[in-house]
Design a protein around this motif. Structure first.
Motif, PDB file in Angstrom:
ATOM      1  N   UNK A 346     -12.365  26.873  44.514  1.00  0.00           N
ATOM      2  CA  UNK A 346     -12.865  26.982  42.984  1.00  0.00           C
ATOM      3  C   UNK A 346     -11.709  26.190  42.283  1.00  0.00           C
ATOM      4  N   UNK A 347     -10.415  25.902  42.908  1.00  0.00           N
ATOM      5  CA  UNK A 347      -9.084  25.201  42.737  1.00  0.00           C
ATOM      6  C   UNK A 347      -9.059  24.373  41.672  1.00  0.00           C
ATOM      7  N   UNK A 348      -7.847  23.733  40.964  1.00  0.00           N
ATOM      8  CA  UNK A 348      -8.024  22.470  40.322  1.00  0.00           C
ATOM      9  C   UNK A 348      -8.223  21.289  41.455  1.00  0.00           C
ATOM     10  N   UNK A 349      -7.844  21.615  42.590  1.00  0.00           N
ATOM     11  CA  UNK A 349      -6.836  20.276  43.631  1.00  0.00           C
ATOM     12  C   UNK A 349      -8.278  20.257  44.283  1.00  0.00           C
ATOM     13  N   UNK A 352     -10.769  18.069  41.612  1.00  0.00           N
ATOM     14  CA  UNK A 352     -10.250  16.126  42.194  1.00  0.00           C
ATOM     15  C   UNK A 352     -10.443  15.985  42.879  1.00  0.00           C
ATOM     16  N   UNK A 353     -10.177  16.873  44.265  1.00  0.00           N
ATOM     17  CA  UNK A 353     -10.644  16.291  45.274  1.00  0.00           C
ATOM     18  C   UNK A 353     -12.640  15.409  45.414  1.00  0.00           C
ATOM     19  N   UNK A 354     -13.578  16.892  44.766  1.00  0.00           N
ATOM     20  CA  UNK A 354     -14.693  16.631  44.472  1.00  0.00           C
ATOM     21  C   UNK A 354     -14.725  14.884  43.806  1.00  0.00           C
ATOM     22  N   UNK A 355     -14.226  15.190  42.887  1.00  0.00           N
ATOM     23  CA  UNK A 355     -14.429  14.006  42.138  1.00  0.00           C
ATOM     24  C   UNK A 355     -13.943  12.886  42.696  1.00  0.00           C
ATOM     25  N   UNK A 419     -10.737  14.355  34.692  1.00  0.00           N
ATOM     26  CA  UNK A 419     -12.243  14.214  33.548  1.00  0.00           C
ATOM     27  C   UNK A 419     -11.543  13.069  31.642  1.00  0.00           C
ATOM     28  N   UNK A 420      -9.977  14.279  31.787  1.00  0.00           N
ATOM     29  CA  UNK A 420     -10.270  14.045  30.345  1.00  0.00           C
ATOM     30  C   UNK A 420      -9.361  12.469  30.134  1.00  0.00           C
ATOM     31  N   UNK A 421      -8.395  12.343  30.563  1.00  0.00           N
ATOM     32  CA  UNK A 421      -7.959  11.167  30.728  1.00  0.00           C
ATOM     33  C   UNK A 421      -8.828  10.029  30.798  1.00  0.00           C
ATOM     34  N   UNK A 422      -9.496   9.902  32.196  1.00  0.00           N
ATOM     35  CA  UNK A 422     -10.388   8.938  32.165  1.00  0.00           C
ATOM     36  C   UNK A 422     -11.652   8.645  31.117  1.00  0.00           C
ATOM     37  N   UNK A 423     -11.762   9.555  29.959  1.00  0.00           N
ATOM     38  CA  UNK A 423     -12.843   8.957  29.038  1.00  0.00           C
ATOM     39  C   UNK A 423     -11.916   8.954  27.537  1.00  0.00           C
ATOM     40  N   UNK A 424     -10.523   9.328  27.294  1.00  0.00           N
ATOM     41  CA  UNK A 424     -10.666   9.069  25.771  1.00  0.00           C
ATOM     42  C   UNK A 424      -8.690   8.871  26.463  1.00  0.00           C
ATOM     43  N   UNK A 425      -8.375   8.456  27.772  1.00  0.00           N
ATOM     44  CA  UNK A 425      -6.964   7.405  27.553  1.00  0.00           C
ATOM     45  C   UNK A 425      -6.739   6.134  27.188  1.00  0.00           C
TER      46      UNK A 425
END
Length: 585
Positions: A346-349, A352-355, A419-425
């Motif tokens: 359930x980690x952030x790492x 990110x791998x799943x994404x 996801x935030x950077x991908x959508x709004x950066x």
């Protein structure tokens, strides 16, 4: 007989869909509505008789033609999936609110057969504050009569893709009413085919909703036909028994065929529906509070059982020990499994791998194992969740730009912030500022690298911070207009902690700001996750307490937000919702 209007609304994807509207001949002081949903293969004209028979003169009446049926467009008997029909219903109710000025809490739904499963799934997944729900012979399990029909259809779908099957149902099996039988035979708008993707989606959604009916608290009436040749009765009974609604009733109608509200001797059934709806409209809205669901109730009990280890050396214990050993072996081949074992699944790492969704491992076998891991139903749902987060973030940014307001983003538990950077950066929806925060120092370091990779160092920052520290959130130097909390609250059972976090976010914002939040009302692999996977919290077992959508929405509402819209994956696992700040204390 009431006057009738033929109108259109736009489905979830913008498709214009047909509906009928019967204005109230004697409207009351407050507007209310009854929405009628037809059976599979049929259309709104087949339920039009209920408008006068229900005799509710102070209620507006509405009935739609589901896409692929009646006068609505689309290939006959088809839709992008069963979940598309559920999303269309959500759009229809929203349209009634926007176009006709009737709020969802002043609406009752009367639905039959397949329409009843659409309605029940919508109520389960979207948790609307509906005034009443009437389900007549819901098609929770269709009698296919052919052995192994469902597995066979699934196999054929894999081999052939989507295809159509014809209904075996004869009109004389639906009702004893000779006029209804004759009209069914001659009605040019009735379609016998149904697509396999809709049929199998119906089965999957029905099984999920029946199994988790405890999530439904809307006042519900169930009408059961006693001589139904089309659907099984047992799932209807299990659904009713598991309902959490404090107001529910069930009626067995001996001798009735499947077309319950179109039967020859339907007067007693119609009278029961009229009485139930009238009583619900006459009384205040019933909406039980789930604020303390982390202390008692179905999801608390479920998590409590999962947290309790099996008896040592029992068959169950040996099975899960073998499963964990298999994962450790898989970690020697699969990069994704190895990452989960080292950092927590359930980690952030791991997220990110799943994404990234790129199979990696030792040789072809390792990549094959990793691909199987990445294609687990939960991870597929996670990736759909990411696309839904992106969609609602950009929708919120569009609203803010339309209001002439700056898009200032806060993500309180960003993981790596992808996801935030991908959508709004980048692009047209580029934000004025993006504040990313996370409790993990590793995530902060990797998130800062990701900011540079996106070329967003001029607008984005990443700092370490606790999403449950309400005072720290309230004291942020830049007041966000768009806040994000994604994939966090699902990991923590305690509603007190979640409430503190939401209150901190709300305190940091101003009225009219938007919040994108996620939920996990259901998961098909809860026991596997609890018994076999480890959490990022010092390698502890990953035991999840599910929050129904109603519970999650209530926590958000109590913090001062009003829900605007919602998305959910076709499996029913992950939700993403958009809410607006409506009160600033």
């Amino acid at each position: 007989m009431r006057g009738q209007e033929h109108l259109q609304f736009h489905g979830f994807d913008g498709q214009p869909l047909f509906y009928r509207h019967w204005p109230a001949p004697t409207p009351g002081t407050s507007r209310r509505a009854v929405v009628l949903l037809h059976r599979g293969h049929e259309h709104s004209g087949r339920v039009a008789h209920l408008v006068d028979e229900l005799d509710l003169p102070d209620a507006e009446m509405f009935a739609w033609d589901a896409r692929g049926n009646g006068q609505s467009p689309g290939e006959r008997g088809d839709a992008p999936g069963f979940e598309a029909l559920v999303r269309d219903l959500d759009s229809f109710i929203a349209h009634i609110g926007q176009q006709h000025g009737i709020a969802v809490q002043d609406i009752a739904i009367v639905a039959q057969s397949v329409g009843a499963v659409v309605a029940a799934t919508w109520v389960h997944d979207y948790a609307p504050p509906l005034r009443a729900l009437v389900l007549a012979s819901p098609a929770f399990k269709v009698k296919l009569y052919v052995p192994l029909a469902v597995p066979g259809l699934k196999l054929m779908q894999k081999l052939r893709g989507n295809f159509f099957v014809n209904s075996y149902v004869k009109p004389q099996w639906l009702t004893h009413d000779p006029e209804r039988v004759a009209s069914y035979r001659t009605d040019p708008l009735i379609t016998r085919p149904i697509s396999v993707r809709v049929l199998l989606g119906l089965y999957e959604a029905a099984a999920r909703v029946v199994g988790d009916a405890q999530a439904i608290t809307v006042p519900t009436q169930l009408l059961v036909s006693g001589a139904d040749f089309v659907v099984h009765r047992a799932p209807q009974d299990r659904f009713y028994e598991r309902l959490s609604s404090p107001l529910k009733e069930r009626h067995l109608l001996p001798g009735f065929f499947h077309d319950t509200l179109g039967e020859r001797d339907r007067a007693p059934a119609i009278a029961a529906v009229r009485r139930f709806i009238s009583a619900r409209f006459a009384a205040p809205l019933v909406r039980p509070s789930l604020r303390d669901a982390h202390r008692q109730g179905p999801t608390f009990n479920e998590a409590d059982v999962l947290a309790w280890p099996p008896q040592r050396n029992s068959l169950q214990d040996l099975y899960w020990r073998f499963t964990r050993a298999g994962l450790r072996f898989g970690g020697k081949l699969s990069e994704g499994i190895a990452l989960g074992l080292s950092t927590g699944f359930d980690s952030g790492s791991t997220l990110d791998y799943i994404y990234r969704d790129e199979a990696r491992g030792r040789g072809p076998l390792g990549r094959m194992v990793d691909r199987n891991y990445l294609d687990a139903i939960g991870w597929r749902g996670i990736r759909i969740r990411r696309s839904h987060v992106r969609e609602l973030l950009q929708l919120a940014a569009l609203h803010l730009h339309g209001e002439g307001r700056a898009v200032r983003v806060l993500d309180v538990a960003a993981g790596h912030g992808r996801y935030a950077l991908d959508a709004l950066a980048q692009g047209e929806q580029r934000a004025e500022s993006i504040q990313l925060r996370d409790f993990s120092e590793i995530n902060v370091v990797q998130g800062r690298a990701l900011i540079n990779a996106f070329g967003a160092a001029d607008i984005a920052t990443f700092e370490q911070g606790d999403a449950f520290d309400a005072d720290a959130l309230a004291a942020l130097p830049v007041a966000p207009t768009l806040s994000i909390v994604s994939g966090l609250y699902e990991l923590f059972a305690d509603n007190d902690a979640v409430s503190r976090s939401l209150q901190g976010i709300a305190a940091a914002m101003r009225d009219g700001g938007y919040l994108v939040y996620t939920g996990q009302p259901w998961h098909p692999q809860l026991e596997f996750i609890a018994r076999a996977l480890t959490s990022h919290r010092e390698g502890a077992a990953w035991v999840m307490r599910r929050r129904t959508q109603q519970e999650m929405d209530e926590l958000v509402r109590l913090a001062g937000f009003e829900k605007v819209t919602q998305r959910i994956d076709r499996f029913g696992i992950f939700t993403v919702s958009l809410a607006r700040r409506v009160r600033h204390d």
